[in-house]
Design an enzyme around this catalytic site. Structure first.
Site, PDB file in Angstrom:
ATOM      1  N   SER A 150      -3.374  -4.397  -2.555  1.00 19.61           N
ATOM      2  CA  SER A 150      -2.223  -4.341  -1.730  1.00 19.61           C
ATOM      3  C   SER A 150      -1.076  -5.387  -2.426  1.00 19.61           C
ATOM      4  O   SER A 150      -1.480  -6.171  -3.241  1.00 19.61           O
ATOM      5  CB  SER A 150      -2.501  -4.824  -0.320  1.00 19.61           C
ATOM      6  OG  SER A 150      -1.232  -5.234   0.444  1.00 19.61           O
ATOM      7  N   TYR A 163      -5.805 -11.311   5.571  1.00 19.32           N
ATOM      8  CA  TYR A 163      -5.808 -10.048   4.724  1.00 19.32           C
ATOM      9  C   TYR A 163      -5.654 -10.332   3.432  1.00 19.32           C
ATOM     10  O   TYR A 163      -6.309  -9.787   2.482  1.00 19.32           O
ATOM     11  CB  TYR A 163      -4.713  -9.002   5.295  1.00 19.32           C
ATOM     12  CG  TYR A 163      -4.663  -8.051   4.947  1.00 19.32           C
ATOM     13  CD1 TYR A 163      -5.512  -6.979   4.922  1.00 19.32           C
ATOM     14  CD2 TYR A 163      -3.272  -7.589   4.243  1.00 19.32           C
ATOM     15  CE1 TYR A 163      -5.332  -5.786   4.224  1.00 19.32           C
ATOM     16  CE2 TYR A 163      -2.985  -6.192   3.641  1.00 19.32           C
ATOM     17  CZ  TYR A 163      -4.005  -5.429   3.578  1.00 19.32           C
ATOM     18  OH  TYR A 163      -3.779  -4.110   3.152  1.00 19.32           O
TER      19      TYR A 163
HETATM   20  P1  NDP Z   1      -5.630   4.078   7.503  1.00 16.92           P
HETATM   21  O1  NDP Z   1      -5.917   3.244   8.624  1.00 16.92           O
HETATM   22  O2  NDP Z   1      -4.826   5.290   7.431  1.00 16.92           O
HETATM   23  O3  NDP Z   1      -7.291   4.162   6.515  1.00 16.92           O
HETATM   24  C1  NDP Z   1      -7.891   3.570   6.793  1.00 16.92           C
HETATM   25  C2  NDP Z   1      -9.280   4.341   6.347  1.00 16.92           C
HETATM   26  O4  NDP Z   1     -10.475   3.506   6.231  1.00 16.92           O
HETATM   27  C3  NDP Z   1      -9.745   5.391   7.484  1.00 16.92           C
HETATM   28  O5  NDP Z   1     -10.068   6.657   6.754  1.00 16.92           O
HETATM   29  C4  NDP Z   1     -10.866   4.881   8.191  1.00 16.92           C
HETATM   30  O6  NDP Z   1     -11.722   5.881   8.642  1.00 16.92           O
HETATM   31  C5  NDP Z   1     -11.483   4.123   7.062  1.00 16.92           C
HETATM   32  N1  NDP Z   1     -12.602   2.772   7.572  1.00 16.92           N
HETATM   33  C6  NDP Z   1     -11.966   1.904   8.393  1.00 16.92           C
HETATM   34  N2  NDP Z   1     -13.204   1.332   8.592  1.00 16.92           N
HETATM   35  C7  NDP Z   1     -14.392   1.734   8.202  1.00 16.92           C
HETATM   36  C8  NDP Z   1     -15.559   1.633   8.145  1.00 16.92           C
HETATM   37  N3  NDP Z   1     -16.327   0.391   8.780  1.00 16.92           N
HETATM   38  N4  NDP Z   1     -16.304   2.319   7.216  1.00 16.92           N
HETATM   39  C9  NDP Z   1     -15.745   3.636   6.731  1.00 16.92           C
HETATM   40  N5  NDP Z   1     -14.528   3.827   6.695  1.00 16.92           N
HETATM   41  C10 NDP Z   1     -13.722   2.960   7.403  1.00 16.92           C
HETATM   42  O7  NDP Z   1      -4.970   3.039   6.593  1.00 16.92           O
HETATM   43  P2  NDP Z   1      -4.368   3.320   4.852  1.00 16.92           P
HETATM   44  O8  NDP Z   1      -4.382   4.650   4.429  1.00 16.92           O
HETATM   45  O9  NDP Z   1      -3.020   2.635   4.894  1.00 16.92           O
HETATM   46  O10 NDP Z   1      -5.474   2.338   4.179  1.00 16.92           O
HETATM   47  C11 NDP Z   1      -6.204   2.428   3.070  1.00 16.92           C
HETATM   48  C12 NDP Z   1      -5.956   1.408   2.047  1.00 16.92           C
HETATM   49  O11 NDP Z   1      -4.757   1.008   1.876  1.00 16.92           O
HETATM   50  C13 NDP Z   1      -6.345  -0.077   2.736  1.00 16.92           C
HETATM   51  O12 NDP Z   1      -7.449  -0.676   2.021  1.00 16.92           O
HETATM   52  C14 NDP Z   1      -5.265  -0.848   2.995  1.00 16.92           C
HETATM   53  O13 NDP Z   1      -5.490  -2.172   2.663  1.00 16.92           O
HETATM   54  C15 NDP Z   1      -4.589  -0.435   1.834  1.00 16.92           C
HETATM   55  N6  NDP Z   1      -3.178  -0.554   1.814  1.00 16.92           N
HETATM   56  C16 NDP Z   1      -2.336   0.104   2.955  1.00 16.92           C
HETATM   57  C17 NDP Z   1      -1.065  -0.264   2.925  1.00 16.92           C
HETATM   58  C18 NDP Z   1      -0.186   0.473   4.200  1.00 16.92           C
HETATM   59  O14 NDP Z   1       1.029  -0.052   4.292  1.00 16.92           O
HETATM   60  N7  NDP Z   1      -0.698   1.539   4.921  1.00 16.92           N
HETATM   61  C19 NDP Z   1      -0.365  -1.125   2.098  1.00 16.92           C
HETATM   62  C20 NDP Z   1      -1.254  -1.675   1.176  1.00 16.92           C
HETATM   63  C21 NDP Z   1      -2.528  -1.428   0.870  1.00 16.92           C
HETATM   64  P3  NDP Z   1     -12.636   5.793   9.990  1.00 16.92           P
HETATM   65  O15 NDP Z   1     -11.597   5.015  11.197  1.00 16.92           O
HETATM   66  O16 NDP Z   1     -12.817   7.176  10.263  1.00 16.92           O
HETATM   67  O17 NDP Z   1     -13.663   5.052   9.489  1.00 16.92           O
END
Ligand code: NDP
Length: 255
Positions: A150, A163
Site C-alpha cells: 500500500s 496498518y
Molecule cells: P477487499 O476488502 O475488497 O478485499 C479483501 C479480500 O481479502 C477479500 O477477498 C476477503 O475475502 C479477503 N480476506 C479477508 N480476510 C481473509 C481471511 N481471513 N482469509 C482469506 N481471505 C481473507 O479489499 P481490497 O481489494 O481493497 O484489498 C486487497 C488488498 O489491497 C489488501 O491487502 C489491502 O491492504 C490492499 N490495498 C487496498 C487499498 C484500497 O484503497 N482499497 C489501498 C492500498 C492497498 P473474504 O472476506 O471472502 O475472506
C-alpha cells in the site's frame, strides 16, 4: 477475433496463479485479468459463494479456475492453499498475496484484536503462503511472488500506524526475499496502491476514523480494482530477465 488468434495473444497460457482475497476488490479483478491472459487460477478467500461465482464466470469464458475457500488467518491454512493449488492445477507459477485488512484507528486505546487480525492476515499469512509457494517454485526454478502492500507501506499518518506497520513489514519481507530468490529464477514484485474503490474501508471498527476516511475519499475519484489488476498483469508478463520490483499507483486526486 477467432479463438485461435485469442489463444496466441494470451501471455499466461500454461501458467498457474494463486490469488488470495479473490472474493472481492483487487483480488477478484486480478484473478479475472490473469484468467483472461490464459492462466489457470486458484481463488482463495473465505466467502465460498463469491469464489464459486467467479470461478463459474472464468470457466464460462473458457478459463480454468479452482476454488480454495478457507480462512488464511487460521494457522496451517496458507499451506493448504498452496498444496491444493498444486494438486488441482499441477504447478504454481504466480502467487498474488493480496488478501488484507485495513483496520485504521489511533494507537492510543486501540482495540488490540484489530492489530492481531491485521498481523495474522497482512503479514503472517503472506509470509507463510510465500514459504509454501517457494517449496513448489524452487524445484521448478521459476515463479513470481506479487505482494500487495500500500502507499501505507511507504508512509504513515496518525490513524494508520497499525496498518502501516503491517504494510512496511510486507515491504521489508519482499525486498529480502527478492535478493534471496532471484538466483533461483523467482521474481518478486510489490504493488503499492493508493485509494482504490473496494470493500476495504467497510471493515474499519473505529467509527470516527472510518467516517473521516470515507469523507476524505468522497472528494476524490479513487482507482478501480481493475487498475491494480492491470499493474499485476504488467509485472507478471514481462520477459523473465525483467524483475519489476515495485509499482506505486495513486489516484490522480490523491496527494
Ligand atoms: P477487499 O476488502 O475488497 O478485499 C479483501 C479480500 O481479502 C477479500 O477477498 C476477503 O475475502 C479477503 N480476506 C479477508 N480476510 C481473509 C481471511 N481471513 N482469509 C482469506 N481471505 C481473507 O479489499 P481490497 O481489494 O481493497 O484489498 C486487497 C488488498 O489491497 C489488501 O491487502 C489491502 O491492504 C490492499 N490495498 C487496498 C487499498 C484500497 O484503497 N482499497 C489501498 C492500498 C492497498 P473474504 O472476506 O471472502 O475472506
Amino acid at each position: 477475433m477467432t479463438q485461435a488468434t485469442q489463444a496466441t495473444q494470451r501471455r499466461l497460457t500454461g501458467k498457474v496463479a494463486l490469488v488470495t482475497g479473490a472474493s472481492s476488490g483487487i483480488g477478484e479483478a486480478t484473478a479475472r485479468a490473469l484468467a483472461l491472459e490464459g492462466a489457470a487460477v486458484a481463488l482463495v478467500a473465505r466467502r465460498a459463494d463469491r469464489l464459486e461465482q467467479l470461478a463459474a464466470d472464468i470457466r464460462a469464458q473458457g478459463g480454468q479456475a479452482h476454488v480454495c475457500a478457507l480462512d488464511l488467518a487460521q494457522p496451517g491454512q496458507a499451506q493448504v492453499a498452496a498444496q491444493q493449488t498444486a494438486a488441482a492445477l499441477g504447478r504454481l507459477d504466480i502467487l498474488v498475496n493480496n488478501a488484507g485488512l485495513m483496520l485504521l484507528g489511533p494507537v492510543t486505546g486501540a482495540d488490540l484484536s484489530d492489530w492481531e487480525r491485521m498481523l495474522d492476515l497482512n503479514v503472517r499469512a503472506l509470509m507463510t503462503l510465500t514459504h509454501a509457494a517457494l517449496a513448489i517454485m524452487t524445484p521448478q526454478r521459476s515463479g513470481h511472488i506479487v505482494n500487495v502492500s500500500s502507499v501505507s507501506g511507504r508512509g504513515a499518518s496518525p490513524t494508520s500506524a497499525g496498518y502501516s506497520a503491517t504494510k512496511w513489514a510486507v515491504g521489508g519481507f519482499s525486498e529480502g526475499l527478492r535478493q534471496e530468490v532471484r538466483l533461483s529464477g523467482i521474481r518478486v514484485t510489490v504493488i503499492e496502491p493508493g485509494v482504490v474503490a473496494t470493500e476495504l474501508t467497510g471493515h474499519i471498527t473505529h467509527t470516527q476514523t472510518r467516517e473521516t476516511y470515507e469523507s476524505r475519499v468522497s472528494t476524490m475519484t479513487p482507482l478501480e480494482a481493475e487498475d491494480i489488476a492491470a499493474a499485476v498483469v504488467y509485472a507478471v508478463t514481462q520477459p523473465q530477465r525483467v524483475n519489476v520490483n515495485e509499482i506505486l499507483i495513486r489516484p490522480l486526486d490523491q496527494g
